[in-house]
Design a protein around this motif. Structure first.
Motif, PDB file in Angstrom:
ATOM      1  N   VAL A  85       0.887  -1.358   0.115  1.00  0.00           N
ATOM      2  CA  VAL A  85       0.487  -0.192  -0.138  1.00  0.00           C
ATOM      3  C   VAL A  85       0.898   1.414  -0.447  1.00  0.00           C
ATOM      4  CG1 VAL A  85      -1.487   1.870   1.138  1.00  0.00           C
ATOM      5  CG2 VAL A  85      -1.571  -1.021   1.403  1.00  0.00           C
ATOM      6  N   VAL A 105      -5.050  -2.630   6.559  1.00  0.00           N
ATOM      7  CA  VAL A 105      -4.103  -1.980   6.323  1.00  0.00           C
ATOM      8  C   VAL A 105      -2.871  -2.247   7.873  1.00  0.00           C
ATOM      9  CG1 VAL A 105      -1.743  -0.439   4.998  1.00  0.00           C
ATOM     10  CG2 VAL A 105      -4.332  -0.660   3.684  1.00  0.00           C
ATOM     11  N   VAL A 205      -3.460   0.240  -3.894  1.00  0.00           N
ATOM     12  CA  VAL A 205      -2.992  -1.505  -3.384  1.00  0.00           C
ATOM     13  C   VAL A 205      -2.019  -1.378  -4.211  1.00  0.00           C
ATOM     14  CG1 VAL A 205      -4.064  -3.078  -2.394  1.00  0.00           C
ATOM     15  CG2 VAL A 205      -4.494  -0.956  -1.481  1.00  0.00           C
TER      16      VAL A 205
END
Length: 215
Positions: A85, A105, A205
């Motif tokens: 990410v 995340v 992402v």
């Protein structure tokens, strides 16, 4: 032009408060998305092999000291556990949990995150991870440096591509200090990440890149 301005002002005056607030939210969402794409544009130009999806932060866990967050994108968008990410060319973290429409995340501050890295000036390799004694100061750790290391404060740390988790060349952070490692005979560096995790609202992402998954 003056005619259209008058029409626009008339329309705004006749919006209800709820409608007006909705318009502002829509504007802010669009602005954030445009800003995120502008930050990412240079990265994409240099890395044509990247496939990615855009994600917006929809929630944060106030009890999580490492600034993890939830995105509004998931397996239905091609996101998988272990995907990197980023925000622009800055590393944010790694996808650690996924369902169809959302994902979680973990940021660089989290000890469960490990990324192959190098210091760009000396080309010394190691790995970056979170550290339970450093996160309160917003720092993470570059471990695996030799006792003869030439890494010093001010150096820039980026991804090395080792391990196939992240592509190489993305920016992680700046060296703040170098210390003896009590666990090994080597050294480690304290790193201040370039990304400001608590302020991030939109990210990308990377769902695929050349070398992904290669040891």
């Amino acid at each position: 032009t003056a005619k259209y301005k008058k029409i626009g002002m008339f329309c705004l005056r006749n919006l209800t408060f709820q409608e007006y607030r909705k318009k502002l939210v829509e504007y802010d969402d669009l602005k954030n998305k445009v800003d995120a794409y502008e930050e990412f544009y240079g990265v994409k130009q240099k890395n044509q092999d990247f496939e990615f999806c855009y994600g917006t932060v929809i929630s944060r866990d106030a009890a999580d000291a490492y600034d993890s967050f939830v995105l509004n994108t998931g397996s239905g968008d091609g996101v998988e556990i272990g995907d990197p990410v980023i925000y622009g060319e800055y590393v944010v973290g790694i996808v650690k949990k996924v369902n169809f429409s959302t994902c979680v995340v973990y940021t660089l501050l989290d000890p469960r995150v490990n990324i192959g890295a190098l210091e760009s000036g000396t080309r010394e390799y190691g790995y970056v991870s979170g550290d339970s004694s450093l996160y309160k100061n917003g720092l993470c750790k570059l471990s695996g440096l030799d006792a003869s290391t030439s890494v010093v404060g001010g150096g820039v740390v980026c991804t090395s591509g080792a391990g196939g988790v992240f592509p190489d060349g993305l920016l992680i952070g700046q060296v703040k200090a170098v210390h003896n490692d009590d666990v090994s005979s080597g050294f480690y560096a304290e790193i201040k990440p370039f990304a400001e995790f608590s302020k991030i609202s939109d990210v990308f992402v990377i769902t695929s890149f050349e070398g992904q998954g290669e040891e």
